[in-house]
Write a protein that holds these residues in place. Structure first.
Motif, PDB file in Angstrom:
ATOM      1  N   THR A 168       0.818  -1.217   0.000  1.00  0.00           N
ATOM      2  CA  THR A 168       0.000   0.000   0.000  1.00  0.00           C
ATOM      3  C   THR A 168       0.850   1.265   0.000  1.00  0.00           C
ATOM      4  OG1 THR A 168      -0.178  -0.167   2.417  1.00  0.00           O
ATOM      5  CG2 THR A 168      -1.968  -1.107   1.114  1.00  0.00           C
ATOM      6  N   SER A 224      -8.079   0.397   1.792  1.00  0.00           N
ATOM      7  CA  SER A 224      -7.113  -0.659   1.484  1.00  0.00           C
ATOM      8  C   SER A 224      -6.342  -1.087   2.726  1.00  0.00           C
ATOM      9  CB  SER A 224      -6.136  -0.179   0.408  1.00  0.00           C
ATOM     10  OG  SER A 224      -6.811   0.118  -0.785  1.00  0.00           O
ATOM     11  N   ASN A 225      -5.854  -0.102   3.487  1.00  0.00           N
ATOM     12  CA  ASN A 225      -5.060  -0.437   4.674  1.00  0.00           C
ATOM     13  C   ASN A 225      -5.921  -1.061   5.766  1.00  0.00           C
ATOM     14  OD1 ASN A 225      -2.184   0.575   4.228  1.00  0.00           O
ATOM     15  ND2 ASN A 225      -3.381   2.333   3.572  1.00  0.00           N
TER      16      ASN A 225
END
Length: 335
Positions: A168, A224-225
């Protein structure tokens, strides 16, 4: 779609650090130039772009911290390593993008639309935007080369790789630099509109659009994280291949339960309940465990830990007996 389409990357750690360092240096220089241009010209969009670059710089410093801290080896206090720590810092970086860039840009745009502004000389701002475009373009090119190289190595479509990559940090640099180029175009449009009409409305609208753009980037990076912090498994297609790989090992008869966990771009944990052949000796079971780990790591180098739990297959449940039909006494004989 190839099974490796969403597989974590391999050996990209140092390349990721270099990509982020280039972005930090670039954004720091750009932020200072944009701030001066915004003050000189009085442009709301330029000041929003300065805040954008400051937020990007803070973001990338946090990403550097995430790369360094997550690379520490496992120890007694953290037996599975520090891989997931990169996602904590990267999540903080997405919050910095939102708070430091998006909020300021939206506020400044609304303030300009409500109170108006007196557009100054935009010549210096145009020069800064042109230089910033070149520098941001170079930083984007560095990130683009890494991402396309990783996608090609994984035999995955580029869009799918960007969406699912566990790296990421590089995803953040790629999206933020792409957003930066769009933001520069919006700022230039706002300056041009204000210059041609003498109205600060165009500049305020450009600032608002920059803020909305940063909100979208911050949301995507935060999402996403968060997924990897919660615990994300390998994709379904790869899990099926892991199961097949385990079943190819001698003395393994069945994989009763399979758990996978992505802990970082180069860190995957695999745990499984496995039924071994009933006549296998303890030595054969041990050898099968070693063979399974070797095969999985040879095929997917990102697999760092493999844990197999010998578990017997439960006996099949016996089918319930169908209830006996009640006997019907014969009726009276009809004469």
């Amino acid at each position: 779609m190839p099974v490796e389409a969403e597989t974590p990357g391999t050996g990209a750690g140092s390349e990721s650090v270099a990509t982020v360092v280039v972005a930090v240096v670039t954004n720091l220089a750009i932020a200072a130039a944009k701030a001066v241009a915004g003050i000189v010209s009085g442009s709301s969009a330029m000041l929003s772009e300065a805040a954008h670059s400051v937020a990007d710089t803070v973001t990338e410093v946090l990403l550097l911290a995430s790369l360094k801290r997550s690379a520490r080896p496992a120890d007694e206090a953290h037996p599975l390593g520090y891989g997931p720590e990169r996602y904590i810092w990267a999540l903080l970086a997405s919050i910095a993008t939102f708070a430091g860039g998006a909020v300021f840009a939206v506020y400044d745009g609304i303030h300009t639309l409500v109170h108006g502004e007196d557009p100054g000389d935009p010549v210096f701002s145009y020069a800064v935007l042109a230089v910033a475009f070149v520098l941001e373009g170079y930083s984007l090119l560095v990130a683009w080369r890494q991402v396309t190289g990783e996608a090609a190595r994984m035999r995955a479509p580029l869009g799918l790789y960007v969406k699912h990559t566990p790296d990421t940090a590089v995803k953040a640099v790629l999206l933020e630099n792409a957003a930066a180029l769009v933001g520069l175009a919006l700022a230039a449009g706002g300056l041009l509109g204000a210059q041609l009409t003498g109205s600060g409305v165009y500049d305020g609208v450009a600032s608002l659009l920059i803020g909305v753009l940063l909100v979208a980037v911050a949301w995507e990076l935060g999402r996403s994280n968060a997924q990897y912090l919660i615990g994300r498994p390998l994709p379904a297609a790869m899990r099926a291949e892991v199961r097949e790989e385990l079943l190819s090992v001698p003395h393994i008869e069945a994989v009763l339960e399979l758990t996978t966990l992505v802990q970082g771009p180069d860190e995957v944990l695999i745990a499984a309940k496995v039924d071994f052949h009933d006549l296998a000796s303890a030595r054969q079971v041990e050898a099968a465990c070693e063979d399974a780990e070797d095969q999985l790591q040879e095929r997917w180098p990102a697999v760092r830990r493999v844990y197999l739990d010998p578990t017997p297959t439960p006996p099949p449940a016996s089918a319930p007996a169908s209830p006996a039909e009640p006997s019907v006494p014969p009726g009276p004989v009809q004469g």
